[in-house]
Motif scaffolding. Structure first.
Motif, mmCIF file in Angstrom:
data_model
loop_
_atom_site.group_PDB
_atom_site.id
_atom_site.type_symbol
_atom_site.label_atom_id
_atom_site.label_comp_id
_atom_site.label_asym_id
_atom_site.label_seq_id
_atom_site.Cartn_x
_atom_site.Cartn_y
_atom_site.Cartn_z
ATOM 1 N N ALA A 23 38.246 29.002 -27.736
ATOM 2 C CA ALA A 23 36.787 28.910 -27.752
ATOM 3 C C ALA A 23 36.304 28.090 -28.950
ATOM 4 C CB ALA A 23 36.177 30.307 -27.791
ATOM 5 N N LEU A 24 36.919 28.287 -30.111
ATOM 6 C CA LEU A 24 36.530 27.525 -31.296
ATOM 7 C C LEU A 24 36.913 26.051 -31.144
ATOM 8 C CD1 LEU A 24 37.469 30.089 -34.086
ATOM 9 C CD2 LEU A 24 35.165 29.290 -33.508
ATOM 10 N N GLN A 25 38.079 25.817 -30.551
ATOM 11 C CA GLN A 25 38.514 24.440 -30.306
ATOM 12 C C GLN A 25 37.505 23.721 -29.410
ATOM 13 O OE1 GLN A 25 41.530 22.718 -31.201
ATOM 14 N NE2 GLN A 25 40.726 20.919 -30.141
ATOM 15 N N GLY A 65 35.728 21.059 -31.558
ATOM 16 C CA GLY A 65 36.516 19.850 -31.366
ATOM 17 C C GLY A 65 37.699 19.745 -32.302
ATOM 18 N N ARG A 66 38.054 20.846 -32.945
ATOM 19 C CA ARG A 66 39.231 20.869 -33.808
ATOM 20 C C ARG A 66 39.804 22.278 -33.864
ATOM 21 N NH1 ARG A 66 35.134 20.641 -38.102
ATOM 22 N NH2 ARG A 66 35.486 22.240 -39.693
ATOM 23 N N THR A 67 41.051 22.355 -34.276
ATOM 24 C CA THR A 67 41.737 23.639 -34.326
ATOM 25 C C THR A 67 41.331 24.419 -35.570
ATOM 26 O OG1 THR A 67 43.645 22.761 -33.137
ATOM 27 C CG2 THR A 67 43.986 24.776 -34.417
ATOM 28 N N VAL A 68 41.052 25.695 -35.381
ATOM 29 C CA VAL A 68 40.804 26.603 -36.497
ATOM 30 C C VAL A 68 41.957 27.608 -36.521
ATOM 31 C CG1 VAL A 68 39.277 28.371 -37.449
ATOM 32 C CG2 VAL A 68 38.302 26.364 -36.306
ATOM 33 N N LEU A 113 31.140 36.346 -28.429
ATOM 34 C CA LEU A 113 30.612 37.057 -29.598
ATOM 35 C C LEU A 113 31.448 36.755 -30.833
ATOM 36 C CD1 LEU A 113 29.144 39.317 -31.244
ATOM 37 C CD2 LEU A 113 30.801 40.905 -30.240
ATOM 38 N N LEU A 114 32.780 36.884 -30.720
ATOM 39 C CA LEU A 114 33.653 36.653 -31.867
ATOM 40 C C LEU A 114 33.514 35.211 -32.374
ATOM 41 C CD1 LEU A 114 36.896 38.555 -30.776
ATOM 42 C CD2 LEU A 114 34.896 39.410 -32.024
ATOM 43 N N LYS A 115 33.415 34.272 -31.439
ATOM 44 C CA LYS A 115 33.210 32.874 -31.833
ATOM 45 C C LYS A 115 31.922 32.724 -32.622
ATOM 46 C CE LYS A 115 31.386 30.017 -28.987
ATOM 47 N NZ LYS A 115 31.080 29.138 -27.813
ATOM 48 N N SER A 116 30.863 33.360 -32.153
ATOM 49 C CA SER A 116 29.576 33.278 -32.836
ATOM 50 C C SER A 116 29.660 33.892 -34.230
ATOM 51 C CB SER A 116 28.502 33.991 -32.012
ATOM 52 O OG SER A 116 27.246 33.945 -32.655
ATOM 53 N N LEU A 117 30.364 35.028 -34.359
ATOM 54 C CA LEU A 117 30.502 35.668 -35.667
ATOM 55 C C LEU A 117 31.241 34.756 -36.647
ATOM 56 C CD1 LEU A 117 31.445 39.317 -34.565
ATOM 57 C CD2 LEU A 117 29.258 38.542 -35.527
ATOM 58 N N LEU A 139 36.037 45.921 -24.509
ATOM 59 C CA LEU A 139 35.711 44.518 -24.275
ATOM 60 C C LEU A 139 36.949 43.628 -24.287
ATOM 61 C CD1 LEU A 139 32.430 44.178 -26.376
ATOM 62 C CD2 LEU A 139 32.670 44.454 -23.900
ATOM 63 N N ASN A 140 37.961 44.012 -25.046
ATOM 64 C CA ASN A 140 39.252 43.315 -25.032
ATOM 65 C C ASN A 140 39.078 41.797 -25.141
ATOM 66 O OD1 ASN A 140 40.639 45.769 -24.903
ATOM 67 N ND2 ASN A 140 40.502 45.855 -22.677
ATOM 68 N N ASP A 141 39.637 41.039 -24.191
ATOM 69 C CA ASP A 141 39.506 39.574 -24.254
ATOM 70 C C ASP A 141 38.564 39.042 -23.184
ATOM 71 O OD1 ASP A 141 41.276 40.281 -22.229
ATOM 72 O OD2 ASP A 141 42.483 38.478 -22.429
ATOM 73 N N GLU A 142 37.600 39.849 -22.788
ATOM 74 C CA GLU A 142 36.599 39.379 -21.827
ATOM 75 C C GLU A 142 35.827 38.184 -22.404
ATOM 76 O OE1 GLU A 142 35.812 40.294 -18.629
ATOM 77 O OE2 GLU A 142 37.711 41.380 -18.767
ATOM 78 N N PRO A 143 35.454 37.215 -21.577
ATOM 79 C CA PRO A 143 34.767 36.014 -22.073
ATOM 80 C C PRO A 143 33.538 36.312 -22.932
ATOM 81 C CG PRO A 143 35.465 35.671 -19.812
ATOM 82 C CD PRO A 143 35.758 37.114 -20.131
ATOM 83 N N ALA A 144 32.740 37.308 -22.540
ATOM 84 C CA ALA A 144 31.534 37.618 -23.320
ATOM 85 C C ALA A 144 31.896 38.137 -24.703
ATOM 86 C CB ALA A 144 30.672 38.633 -22.574
#
Length: 339
Positions: A98-100, A104-107, A324-328, A315-320
């Motif tokens: 999701a971050l990639q 546009g780059r690897t985190v 959220l984790l990406k936003s955090l 919630l596990n690895d559900e897309p939503a």
């Protein structure tokens, strides 16, 4: 003294340390004993006088509990390994993707567990060996408690204490009322209802803490209540259609109420014969959700006269959840990711 330096601008390399509580390496008494010893030796978890607690822990608990707890782990262990660890690896992979896609780059992302393997120090090492000089620590506890989030801060600080240099670090403390968290929970409930139908009552079971922690300043209870109210509002539920409760009481001290097990036994007598139950304080399914709630909780409810009991996965690895984790991460990183 002559100083020399490479004056070329160096872009910061940002990494993420995903943190959860941890799990035994295997569902055997030996590994469970090792895990319980580390977990229950943390003064943030059990803050009794060590002169009183250590003889109880080493003389009684660690000689009587590991076999029984290992059997519980065996009842929920997946073929791929510990559910918590399997889900955590999936979350790590999904968040990386999701971050990639967003940046546009690897985190770089590493896992670290407060107890067990991989340790928080192992996680930090995994990041720094990739050249990371700025770390976002993301404990996967939506609600802050001195017994869950605070130990992560302690362990990271202890890890840095022994180092000549350490990465600049930002720490995510809580996200109990983040709009994307509430929406992810609401989506999981709606999806469950669409597949199974809606029960009479939605139970939101949060991990409990001693009442004393709250009276001494821990905001956990208030944050759990806020999460529950916001979720009920998002789902359009009336007050009679949902309940908040607290699970996993340990020891003789007074804990937050209503207790999940007591509530499950009392609901059928109140005419509530069908329930859906979820665990909003857990970011990944584990022993406390898959055994304590999904299995033991169902037995308690049915034995008390209930007819239908349905557990809603974490919630596990559900897309939503990953959104959220990406936003955090992006919120915490701020200008770090601008260069």
């Amino acid at each position: 003294m002559i100083l020399t330096a490479n004056t070329a601008a160096v872009s910061p390399k940002v990494g993420v340390l995903l943190v959860n509580l941890g799990t035994p390496d295997s569902p055997t008494p030996k590994d469970v004993k090792r895990f319980l010893k580390q977990f229950l030796s943390d003064h943030r978890v059990v803050d009794l006088n060590p002169l009183i607690w250590k003889p109880i822990l080493n003389g009684i608990i660690l000689n009587t509990r590991p076999k029984a707890v290992a059997e519980l782990y065996q009842s929920i262990w997946w073929q791929q390994g510990s559910p918590l660890m399997v889900v955590s690896e999936r979350q790590k992979l999904a968040l990386s993707g999701a971050l990639q896609a967003q940046l546009g780059r690897t985190v770089p992302i590493a896992l670290g567990m407060s107890y067990g393997n991989p340790s928080l120090a192992n996680g930090i090492d995994a990041l720094t060996t990739q050249g990371v000089d700025k770390v976002i620590v993301l404990p996967l506890y939506p609600q802050y408690s001195c017994s869950t989030v605070a130990p992560v801060f302690d362990a990271v600080a202890a890890c840095y204490k022994s180092r000549r240099n350490y990465p600049e670090t930002r720490f995510s403390k809580e996200y109990y009322q983040h709009p994307l968290y509430i929406e992810a929970l609401a989506q999981s409930v709606r999806a469950h209802w669409q597949q199974h139908g809606q029960s009479q009552c939605l139970l939101m079971s949060f991990h409990g803490v001693p009442v004393r922690y709250v009276t001494e300043g821990d905001p956990y209870q208030q944050q759990c209540e806020t999460t529950a109210i916001l979720l009920a509002q998002a789902l359009g539920l009336e007050a009679s259609q949902w309940r908040l409760c607290f699970q996993s009481k340990f020891g003789k001290e007074e804990w937050l109420t209503p207790a999940t097990d007591s509530l499950l036994e009392s609901l059928p007598k109140q005419g509530i014969k069908s329930v859906d139950i979820m665990c909003p304080a857990f970011a990944a399914d584990c022993l406390e959700t898959l055994e304590e709630i999904s299995i033991a909780g169902k037995e308690s409810f049915i034995d008390a006269g209930g007819h239908s009991y349905r557990f809603i996965d974490c919630l596990n690895d559900e897309p939503a959840h990953i959104a959220l984790l990406k936003s955090l991460v992006i919120e915490q990183a701020g200008h770090w990711l601008a260069s």
